[in-house]
Design a protein around this motif. Structure first.
Motif, short mmCIF file in Angstrom:
data_model
loop_
_atom_site.label_atom_id
_atom_site.label_comp_id
_atom_site.label_asym_id
_atom_site.label_seq_id
_atom_site.Cartn_x
_atom_site.Cartn_y
_atom_site.Cartn_z
N ASN A 150 -10.30 12.08 -11.49
CA ASN A 150 -10.07 12.40 -10.09
C ASN A 150 -11.10 13.42 -9.58
O ASN A 150 -11.50 13.38 -8.42
CB ASN A 150 -8.65 12.94 -9.89
CG ASN A 150 -7.66 11.82 -9.62
OD1 ASN A 150 -7.78 11.09 -8.64
ND2 ASN A 150 -6.69 11.65 -10.51
N ALA B 85 4.27 5.85 -11.29
CA ALA B 85 3.11 5.27 -10.61
C ALA B 85 2.58 4.12 -11.44
O ALA B 85 2.60 4.16 -12.67
CB ALA B 85 2.02 6.32 -10.44
N VAL B 86 2.11 3.11 -10.80
CA VAL B 86 1.62 1.95 -11.52
C VAL B 86 0.10 1.90 -11.50
O VAL B 86 -0.53 1.43 -12.42
CB VAL B 86 2.23 0.67 -10.92
CG1 VAL B 86 1.57 -0.57 -11.48
CG2 VAL B 86 3.72 0.65 -11.18
N THR B 87 -0.50 2.44 -10.47
CA THR B 87 -1.96 2.40 -10.38
C THR B 87 -2.53 3.81 -10.29
O THR B 87 -1.85 4.75 -9.88
CB THR B 87 -2.40 1.59 -9.15
OG1 THR B 87 -1.66 2.08 -8.02
CG2 THR B 87 -2.12 0.12 -9.33
N LYS C 154 -10.43 5.53 -7.53
CA LYS C 154 -10.83 4.14 -7.26
C LYS C 154 -12.31 3.91 -7.58
O LYS C 154 -12.66 2.99 -8.29
CB LYS C 154 -10.59 3.80 -5.77
CG LYS C 154 -9.16 4.03 -5.28
CD LYS C 154 -8.17 3.11 -5.96
CE LYS C 154 -6.72 3.46 -5.58
NZ LYS C 154 -5.75 2.86 -6.49
N LEU C 155 -13.18 4.78 -7.05
CA LEU C 155 -14.62 4.58 -7.23
C LEU C 155 -15.02 4.76 -8.69
O LEU C 155 -15.96 4.12 -9.18
CB LEU C 155 -15.41 5.58 -6.37
CG LEU C 155 -15.16 5.47 -4.86
CD1 LEU C 155 -15.77 6.66 -4.13
CD2 LEU C 155 -15.73 4.16 -4.33
N ARG D 237 -11.29 3.24 -19.09
CA ARG D 237 -10.83 3.56 -17.74
C ARG D 237 -11.92 3.66 -16.69
O ARG D 237 -11.64 3.58 -15.50
CB ARG D 237 -10.07 4.90 -17.75
CG ARG D 237 -8.83 4.84 -18.58
CD ARG D 237 -7.95 6.02 -18.36
NE ARG D 237 -6.91 6.00 -19.39
CZ ARG D 237 -6.10 7.01 -19.65
NH1 ARG D 237 -6.19 8.13 -18.95
NH2 ARG D 237 -5.20 6.92 -20.60
N LYS E 254 -11.45 -0.70 -13.36
CA LYS E 254 -10.80 -1.92 -12.86
C LYS E 254 -11.54 -2.50 -11.67
O LYS E 254 -11.56 -3.71 -11.46
CB LYS E 254 -9.35 -1.61 -12.43
CG LYS E 254 -8.40 -1.47 -13.60
CD LYS E 254 -6.97 -1.27 -13.12
CE LYS E 254 -6.09 -0.88 -14.31
NZ LYS E 254 -4.92 -0.09 -13.90
N SER F 128 -16.60 10.31 -3.75
CA SER F 128 -16.11 9.97 -2.42
C SER F 128 -16.97 10.60 -1.32
O SER F 128 -16.79 10.31 -0.15
CB SER F 128 -14.64 10.37 -2.27
OG SER F 128 -14.52 11.77 -2.34
N GLU G 100 -7.10 13.74 -14.56
CA GLU G 100 -7.54 14.79 -13.63
C GLU G 100 -9.07 14.85 -13.57
O GLU G 100 -9.66 15.07 -12.52
CB GLU G 100 -7.00 16.15 -14.07
CG GLU G 100 -5.51 16.31 -13.84
CD GLU G 100 -4.92 17.54 -14.51
OE1 GLU G 100 -3.79 17.91 -14.17
OE2 GLU G 100 -5.59 18.13 -15.38
N ASP H 204 0.84 -1.21 0.00
CA ASP H 204 0.00 0.00 0.00
C ASP H 204 0.87 1.26 0.00
O ASP H 204 1.35 1.70 1.04
CB ASP H 204 -0.90 -0.03 1.24
CG ASP H 204 -1.71 1.25 1.36
OD1 ASP H 204 -1.73 2.05 0.40
OD2 ASP H 204 -2.31 1.45 2.43
N SER I 145 -4.98 7.00 -9.09
CA SER I 145 -5.39 7.45 -7.77
C SER I 145 -6.90 7.45 -7.60
O SER I 145 -7.39 7.52 -6.48
CB SER I 145 -4.81 8.84 -7.49
OG SER I 145 -5.15 9.73 -8.52
N GLU J 20 -14.02 11.55 -8.82
CA GLU J 20 -13.78 10.84 -7.56
C GLU J 20 -14.12 11.72 -6.35
O GLU J 20 -14.60 11.23 -5.33
CB GLU J 20 -12.31 10.40 -7.51
CG GLU J 20 -11.98 9.42 -6.42
CD GLU J 20 -12.32 7.97 -6.77
OE1 GLU J 20 -12.69 7.69 -7.93
OE2 GLU J 20 -12.21 7.11 -5.87
N TYR J 21 -13.87 13.03 -6.45
CA TYR J 21 -14.23 13.95 -5.37
C TYR J 21 -15.73 13.88 -5.08
O TYR J 21 -16.16 13.84 -3.93
CB TYR J 21 -13.87 15.40 -5.74
CG TYR J 21 -12.55 15.88 -5.18
CD1 TYR J 21 -12.48 16.42 -3.88
CD2 TYR J 21 -11.39 15.80 -5.92
CE1 TYR J 21 -11.26 16.87 -3.38
CE2 TYR J 21 -10.17 16.24 -5.41
CZ TYR J 21 -10.11 16.78 -4.14
OH TYR J 21 -8.91 17.22 -3.62
#
Lengths: 338, 338, 338, 338
Positions: free
Chosen positions: B219, B64-66, B70-71, B261, B75, B226, B216, B44, B68, B222-223
């Protein structure tokens, strides 16, 4: 305002356009070329708002002749403005340095940084208490507690303090603690926030939006100024381009361009523009040489552990070394550290 | 996360970096190449927040591989989402059309437009009651009165209504009148506004920022998500480039990129993307062919007198003609007007 | 041509500018506004070349009213052109598909590919024998041997063949083997090459430069046409922007913009625009829906071993599947495969 | 080289990729994360050319670890290079000024300019004999006659002369007359021209392409150098962005970025970068402060009548005034006019 008609525009179309202009008590100057006809509009063109002549039959395009910003416009205020913040004058003859960490992290961090940057020649302590972060899962700032730390550092050192505000709520809090508000790049066209910053009465540092044109930026300044607050300083911090070697592309030409269009002071932020510590010194010197009124530079007591933007922050020693290098450039440009 | 060391990184530097990783209970995988050493970090990686390994001695860069987000990430949610607004489903199998004027101007305008766009196949009435305008001297919107007109049009026609919100205050008002909130391009990274929109519980149409990357943008979604509000629809409306033939450059590739994505629906706005009425129809067809879940299109009873964005608005007849042209493209794409 | 004077321009300055215009046998139309004076110039403005009125005292800016390209301009040639190559017509009513590998690698590869793309509906075999590569250490192409393979594939299948040329030398060779020359994005403003392509008499596919405006592109076409060769087809292949999710950003709006400015056909290359195989199909459909006259698509017998651009190439099966999907879109757009 | 596998990549896919690597005599380092598996490749990765692992099953993306340019790379040549042209040294300790008109127009113009710029401190006379112009109807240059004038001016003054070349033919001519070749922005990726310039043996000034990344630019330099000609000087002249206040956006950060990546000298061209005479002086000072090794500046005996680029040219007096202003900045940067 100039209306350029299409090559094949009929006489009827030309008549209709000139009729609209005259119906709104404006004067028409007609130029008939061998290819196109051009209609000059003389008078207060705001009377044509909502007439949408762009889509009238026969119209090819409309060219604006005057800028929409007035209070920020050099044409109507030819002398360079000096913005007074506490005992610091931002403007001609001065080089104002704002330094500090990207994010406020602790009382010790701010206090320590304040003494260090003051010693090196800064007149402002910067620090973010409300952080606009790309991801909701990144550190978002200490908020009012952070402002409190800034105020304490200000009382201990006599430095001016400046903090970014990201909402009406943040402005309400910030006015109790800081000397100057900062509007960040992501909020440059958050017009509600600009109006609130204008109403606050505090001086405002307005950063350029990531992809804002210089004219959009001056219109954003106009939003603040049209609320009766003329204490605006502009801050170039890099624009978004295709080049990825630096986080953003510092548009250093913005300095002379702004000088020709506005009376407001302009400072540069080489830390955010590049995102790389090693590029801060050469660009800070370049900014002074290009005529900037000041610099905003990220400094952190321990960049390797900063919660945000560590890679571009200078240590105290690096910052002291930098200001020593900047002094002769500042003198050469006819400015003294303020 | 992968840490790429500089070619000349000392063993000591490599050891120090691996120590930091291990001290944070993460695993290290070391690859020594003939030119560089690479350190893979397993576990993590949020545990490394604030460690700023980018500036540790000997570190060249970090990859970075993943993602930022999530929701919003496909994937972790492989099925396409359907966002339900009233009796309209936005998502696979449907083509949702949102139409209406840029700005709400009067009760008659909204009522007339609502009936016209409904008849032509739209399921949403759009209209701006709070207008973000480049200049403070441009028309700023009717605010709550405008929302009232939208609600009346909704009651008369059964259409869903959507309105842009530009402040917490506007959200408080809008939730009483509209079915869906819109966050505009200029506010895409107004994170306070995103959080408030998330808290409102209403579905949100999130327009892409003028120069926002797709990551972006996700993300920003995501705001909202979340805060517990997963009813987000994305809207591509053109990005800022060097080309000036169109107001913005419609990034139509964003449709397949987003499909790969995120599970969120995506609609396109050819009106704002181009700023030119004649380009709306070809781009609307292209959007459907590229796989978009819907369209936002500006329609005005009398574009020649619109208070804002007249040149890109369609008349009722033009809009009806457009939807007739779009129907076979929609069928071909396996979608029915919703 | 319109000359906009500065607000404070003296009468003397205005007189001096009008004098220059009149001295060159052009007519002056003067509009005096309450803020600025505007001078319209009527007549053949090439007479003012080298007068540099932009820097005359009192001049603020000069606005061009007409485009510098004439032969490519729709205003002087309102009907859509059809470019005939062998038995293929590129233009209205047709959808022309050019397909093949990025680079010619072997006789077998070209022969195999030619039969496969012909079967699927292509009328052109593409292939690069002269490869412009970012690094000098990357594969540079088979040159004349590659052209030879293309010619053999052409003779075996009856397909037209098209190959990029990167130098005068390459043009000299290519004219002996191919039906159409391609000028690539990196050479769009290699004006010597454009002139040579014009002189060759062969039809030319002119790709848009990485960051060329549409007007610069049309001026590049004008270079070819002004050598007496009017057989020019334009190819949009993505422009450079800040977005990195795709290799370039496909500017699909270029299709309707070009339609309004030029009579030349336009095709789209979704393979180079995105660099990602999965995005080719949605963008190919979008291109047809937007009104494109054709497509250029990369196809390779074994993309996993292609010497160049493998990740964006389709296999034969994928290409056949794609053209099957494209046919109904082509019909809907009123075009048949040519 | 690092290969990042998709989260759901099967063991079989991972095995297949590692097999390809090992079959090419390269070593594999495997890192299995809790989300993804990463495959490090150790050894000479050119052996993988044409394997296209990007599209192998299960592969998400590939990250390059080392740059493709070698001769231009600072890693393999850590000391700053000095490029000797006649008696002028371009590099550390020197500030080289190249000045002259955009286009060669006449013998008198070149002779007069040569004496004027030499007196003011320039060591190079610039002038364009082959002009790449956007429109075929603009002035295209005097070609060999222009070169002849440059040579005469060189003989009269002892200045070095530099001229842009736009074709193999122009190089053949230019080598007989000039001391240094210039490759312009539009030809930065005209790889055939780069190779010819490399073969010429003359020192080459390589301007950055309009939208070239710094790495593409260094790869273009590598083309010249890989022909055995290591006498390359880079010239930043502004990049294309969305901002239209200046003709291009001077990317001043390129100076420190290049310093960290290459040993080649770098000079700046503020005239072409901005297109506005009034911005030349502030940007020239900034360039020196940022660490540039020199400047290229447009000077014309009579800018109001220049055939090309008049608005950005300085008069002789303005240029002399400029160099006087630049001297203290040059001293401060530890450089003397060369």
């Amino acid at each position: 305002m100039i209306i350029i008609m299409k090559p094949n525009a009929s006489q009827e179309a030309i008549d209709r356009v000139t009729q609209v202009i005259q119906d709104n008590d404006l004067q028409v100057h007609l130029s008939r070329g061998h290819e196109v006809t051009i209609i000059g509009v003389v008078g207060d063109k705001t009377r044509l708002k909502g007439k949408n002549l762009e889509i009238a039959d026969g119209v090819d395009k409309i060219v604006a002749v005057t800028e929409s910003y007035k209070l920020a416009n050099k044409k109507f205020h030819p002398e360079q403005s000096v913005i007074q913040v506490g005992n610091t004058s931002i403007g001609p003859g001065s080089l104002t340095i704002m330094a500090g960490p990207c994010a406020v992290e602790s009382r010790e961090q701010m206090m320590e940084t304040a003494f260090a940057v003051k010693k090196a020649g800064a007149s402002f302590l910067r620090g973010g208490a409300y952080k606009p972060r790309t991801s909701p899962y990144s550190f978002q700032g200490l908020e009012e507690t952070g402002l409190q730390y800034m105020k304490e550092a200000r009382e201990a050192t006599g430095l001016n303090v400046i903090c970014e505000v990201t909402s009406e709520h943040a402005i309400e809090r910030a006015v109790r603690y800081v000397d100057m508000l900062q509007i960040g790049a992501r909020n440059m066209q958050n017009f509600e926030l600009l109006k609130e910053a204008g109403k606050s009465g505090l001086p405002v540092l307005l950063k350029r939006g990531l992809s804002a044109t210089i004219d959009e930026w001056l219109n954003a300044a106009e939003y603040i100024m049209s609320e009766g607050n003329e204490h605006v300083v502009l801050c170039e911090r890099g624009i978004r381009t295709y080049e990825t070697s630096t986080r953003n592309t510092l548009d250093i030409s913005a300095v002379p361009v702004l000088r020709s269009r506005t009376h407001l002071p302009v400072i540069l932020d080489p830390s955010h523009a590049t995102g790389v510590r090693a590029y801060v010194a050469p660009l800070a010197k370049a900014a002074i040489a290009a005529g900037a009124d000041g610099l905003m530079i990220e400094v952190h007591p321990d960049p390797a552990h900063a919660l945000s933007d560590g890679p571009q922050s200078l240590t105290f020693d690096q910052f002291e070394d930098l200001t020593a290098q900047l002094r002769p450039y500042s003198s050469l440009a006819g400015r003294s550290f303020s």
